[in-house]
Structure formats: structure tokens, C-alpha cells
Design a protein around this motif. Structure first.
Motif, PDB file in Angstrom:
ATOM      1  N   ASP A  44       0.810  -1.210   0.000  1.00  0.00           N
ATOM      2  CA  ASP A  44       0.000   0.000   0.000  1.00  0.00           C
ATOM      3  C   ASP A  44       0.853   1.274   0.000  1.00  0.00           C
ATOM      4  N   GLU A  45       2.171   1.140  -0.179  1.00  0.00           N
ATOM      5  CA  GLU A  45       3.048   2.304  -0.127  1.00  0.00           C
ATOM      6  C   GLU A  45       3.211   2.934  -1.499  1.00  0.00           C
ATOM      7  N   LEU A  46       3.333   4.249  -1.516  1.00  0.00           N
ATOM      8  CA  LEU A  46       3.588   4.980  -2.745  1.00  0.00           C
ATOM      9  C   LEU A  46       4.744   5.936  -2.512  1.00  0.00           C
ATOM     10  N   ALA A  91       2.484   9.090  -6.074  1.00  0.00           N
ATOM     11  CA  ALA A  91       1.284   9.753  -5.546  1.00  0.00           C
ATOM     12  C   ALA A  91       0.831  10.856  -6.492  1.00  0.00           C
ATOM     13  N   ALA A 136      -8.745   8.309  -3.403  1.00  0.00           N
ATOM     14  CA  ALA A 136      -7.636   7.563  -2.819  1.00  0.00           C
ATOM     15  C   ALA A 136      -7.112   8.397  -1.659  1.00  0.00           C
ATOM     16  N   ILE A 153      -4.114   9.157   0.958  1.00  0.00           N
ATOM     17  CA  ILE A 153      -2.672   8.944   1.134  1.00  0.00           C
ATOM     18  C   ILE A 153      -2.258   9.552   2.482  1.00  0.00           C
ATOM     19  N   ARG A 200       1.462   4.247   8.968  1.00  0.00           N
ATOM     20  CA  ARG A 200       0.957   2.875   8.758  1.00  0.00           C
ATOM     21  C   ARG A 200      -0.174   2.579   9.735  1.00  0.00           C
ATOM     22  N   ALA A 239      -3.268   4.534   8.675  1.00  0.00           N
ATOM     23  CA  ALA A 239      -3.823   3.911   7.468  1.00  0.00           C
ATOM     24  C   ALA A 239      -4.562   2.626   7.820  1.00  0.00           C
ATOM     25  N   GLN A 291      -9.611   2.456  -0.276  1.00  0.00           N
ATOM     26  CA  GLN A 291      -8.335   2.738  -0.930  1.00  0.00           C
ATOM     27  C   GLN A 291      -7.513   3.703  -0.079  1.00  0.00           C
ATOM     28  N   HIS A 333      -3.489   4.548   1.107  1.00  0.00           N
ATOM     29  CA  HIS A 333      -2.062   4.321   0.883  1.00  0.00           C
ATOM     30  C   HIS A 333      -1.256   5.067   1.935  1.00  0.00           C
ATOM     31  N   THR A 334       0.024   4.696   2.054  1.00  0.00           N
ATOM     32  CA  THR A 334       0.940   5.469   2.889  1.00  0.00           C
ATOM     33  C   THR A 334       2.047   6.012   1.994  1.00  0.00           C
ATOM     34  N   HIS A 342       5.687   6.589   1.167  1.00  0.00           N
ATOM     35  CA  HIS A 342       7.011   6.085   1.526  1.00  0.00           C
ATOM     36  C   HIS A 342       7.970   7.256   1.703  1.00  0.00           C
TER      37      HIS A 342
END
Lengths: 160, 152
Positions: free
Chosen positions: A50-52, A57, A109, A111, A123, A126, A137, A139-140, A142
Motif C-alpha cells: 500500500d506504499e507509494l 502519488a 484515494a 494517502i 501505517r 492507514a 483505498q 495508501h501510505t 514512503h
């Protein structure tokens, strides 16, 4: 036979035994490494599912609405944050979650970012959004806030 | 008149019980971390104490050490060494946690694999838990000393 009461101290065999255990652990560690070749290499862990990255992003934001969530402490959020980000940390969860849900739509989404790659709170937030909030949906980011370009972060500070 | 064999004395029973409890904790922790080294690596990163390559090595070595120490505690021949290894590891963990507390870091403990992180690190609990395990390891080490067979 050793008389009762005589201490049976034996340092050298003990040190040898500990050394044997440490060597056994090193061998086991090598086996674990061979068993997980793709998940953790010498350069570090690849992105979690789930990381971007920040670039990913930004690319995502071109194809669908993105809601940014800042999970850092209030003081850091107040100093600077991603434009339009919702502040949602454990310390203000109820208020922040309400604000988030006012702006969330099913095609959004979300983030979540925290300070850097070394913080784990993004994390946790999320996970909480997925499990308790039911958001599909999430994400975290990175690398967190520190991974955003410097000029971008400087421009995000509130004006005087 | 001979005294009862060490392993049948109350101290022997306590030693085995304590060793079994400590072994259970170490094996559970080690296996959980070994199952997901990438997550444990990310947890290690939150301590901001190691360069990447060392953190990767630790992500494999620490769970292995816990598993080996836990297994050693279950066998009379290796119990003393296993207890000493556990003592050394727990002391290192305690130092790491204390330094992180002093630095004001928000760490993911990673003690039982990913998912154990507290929203804001509960340092008093982490320290207390670690001290409890240290005390147990010390007790097992001391008790197993009398039960250890004379080694050549």
C-alpha cells in the motif's frame, strides 16, 4: 563427585556453548535470507503493497481524486503541511476523522504521511482507516514529509 | 546421605518452568519476526539507530537468535547458555528502547513482528515488560547454574 555446596562455575564451556548458539543463529539467519530473497534485500525492503513514493502519488492524483492525510503531531502540521491535507493523528482522531469523511468520496484515494521513512504512525493511521473506517483505498507515503521536494515543503508553510 | 538430584529439587522445577516460559516468549517473538523480515526491517528503521545494510542483517539475525535461544532453553544441556544469550539480547533491547525514549522517538517496537506498534510509543510498558523478561532470564540462568552437569 563434587561436594554439595561447591559452585559449579565453568566459564569456558559456557562461553563455548554461547558461541555455538550464536553460530547456529547465524546459519539460521542465512537460511531465512535465502527463504525471503525478494522481500528484503541489502538495499532495504521494497515498497509495501500500500506504499507509494511521492512521484507515484502525484501520478495517481492525475487519474483520480486524492485526499492527503497528515498523521504528524499538531505542531508539525501547523508549521507546514501538504496543501489541503487533513490533520488526522491519534491525538485528534474523532475531529480529524469527521473532517476527513466530510471530504471523502468513494472514488477518493487516501494517502497518509508522517514525518519520514523512520516513523510508523502513518501505517497505523492507514490501518485504522481501513479497519475501523472501512475506507477501501488507503495508501501510505514512503519516506513521509521528508521525501517531498524541499522547495515544495518550503512553499507549503503558512504565510505571515 | 545424598541430596535429591538437582533436577528434582524445587529449584530444578522452577528453573524448568521459568525456562519454558522464557522459551515460549522468545520462540513466539522470533517466529513472528522471521515470518515477515521486511516488516521487522521497517520496525528497526523507526529506531533510527542503524545504517540500512546493518538493519537488513539484524532483520534476519535477531529472529534467528531468538529462535535458537528459545530452543536452547528447552534442553538441560543448553539451558544455561540459552539463558545467558537471552540476558544479553534483552539487555541490548532495553538499551535501545531507553535510548529511543531519551531521543523522543516514536518507535514501532517490532517486538512481536509487525502490527504491535502503539499509536504513541508506550515506553513505560515497553521498559517494564523488558525488565520483567530480564529478571526471568536472570533467574533461569542462576537456577540452571546449580543443575548444570560438570563440563569437561
Amino acid at each position: 563427585m563434587t561436594p554439595i555446596g561447591t559452585p559449579t562455575l565453568s566459564c569456558r564451556p559456557l562461553a563455548r556453548d554461547v558461541a555455538v548458539l550464536v553460530l547456529a543463529a547465524a546459519a539460521l539467519a542465512l537460511l531465512l535470507r535465502l527463504a525471503h530473497p525478494a522481500e528484503l534485500g541489502w538495499e532495504g525492503a521494497p515498497l509495501a503493497a500500500d506504499e507509494l513514493t511521492f512521484a507515484q502519488a502525484q501520478a495517481l492524483a492525475k487519474s483520480q481524486p486524492v485526499l492527503w492525510v497528515d498523521a504528524r503531531p499538531t505542531a508539525q502540521f501547523a508549521a507546514a503541511h501538504f496543501p489541503g491535507a487533513v490533520h488526522l493523528a491519534q491525538e485528534n482522531w474523532d475531529v480529524g476523522f469527521a473532517v476527513l469523511m466530510e471530504r471523502w468520496t468513494p472514488d477518493c484515494a487516501v494517502i497518509v504521511y508522517c514525518d519520514s521513512a523512520a516513523c510508523s504512525v502513518s501505517r497505523e493511521v492507514a490501518a485504522r482507516l481501513r479497519e475501523r473506517g472501512g475506507l477501501p483505498q488507503v495508501h501510505t507515503l514512503h519516506g513521509g514529509w521528508e521525501s517531498m521536494p524541499a522547495d515544495f515543503r518550503n512553499a507549503s508553510r503558512p504565510g505571515p | 546421605m545424598q541430596a535429591a538430584p538437582a533436577h528434582k529439587s524445587p529449584r530444578g522445577w522452577l528453573s524448568r518452568l521459568g525456562a519454558a516460559a522464557l522459551a515460549a516468549v522468545l520462540l513466539a517473538a522470533g517466529i513472528a519476526k522471521a515470518a515477515d523480515p521486511a516488516q521487522f526491517f521497517r520496525d528497526i528503521e523507526t529506531y533510527r539507530a542503524f545504517p540500512t545494510a546493518l538493519a537488513v542483517a539484524l532483520a534476519y539475525f535477531v529472529p534467528a537468535l531468538e529462535i535458537i535461544a528459545g530452543a536452547a532453553l528447552l534442553h538441560p544441556r543448553w539451558r544455561r547458555a540459552g539463558a545467558l544469550l537471552a540476558l544479553m539480547m534483552l539487555t541490548m533491547f532495553l538499551m535501545l528502547i531507553t535510548v529511543s525514549w531519551a531521543r523522543g522517538l516514536d518507535i514501532a517496537c517490532g517486538c512481536f513482528g509487525g502490527g504491535e506498534a502503539a499509536p504513541q510509543t508506550n515506553y513505560p510498558w515497553l521498559v517494564a515488560r523488558n525488565l520483567g523478561l530480564l529478571a526471568l532470564a536472570a533467574a533461569v540462568f542462576y537456577a540452571s547454574r546449580s543443575a548444570a552437569p560438570d563440563s569437561p
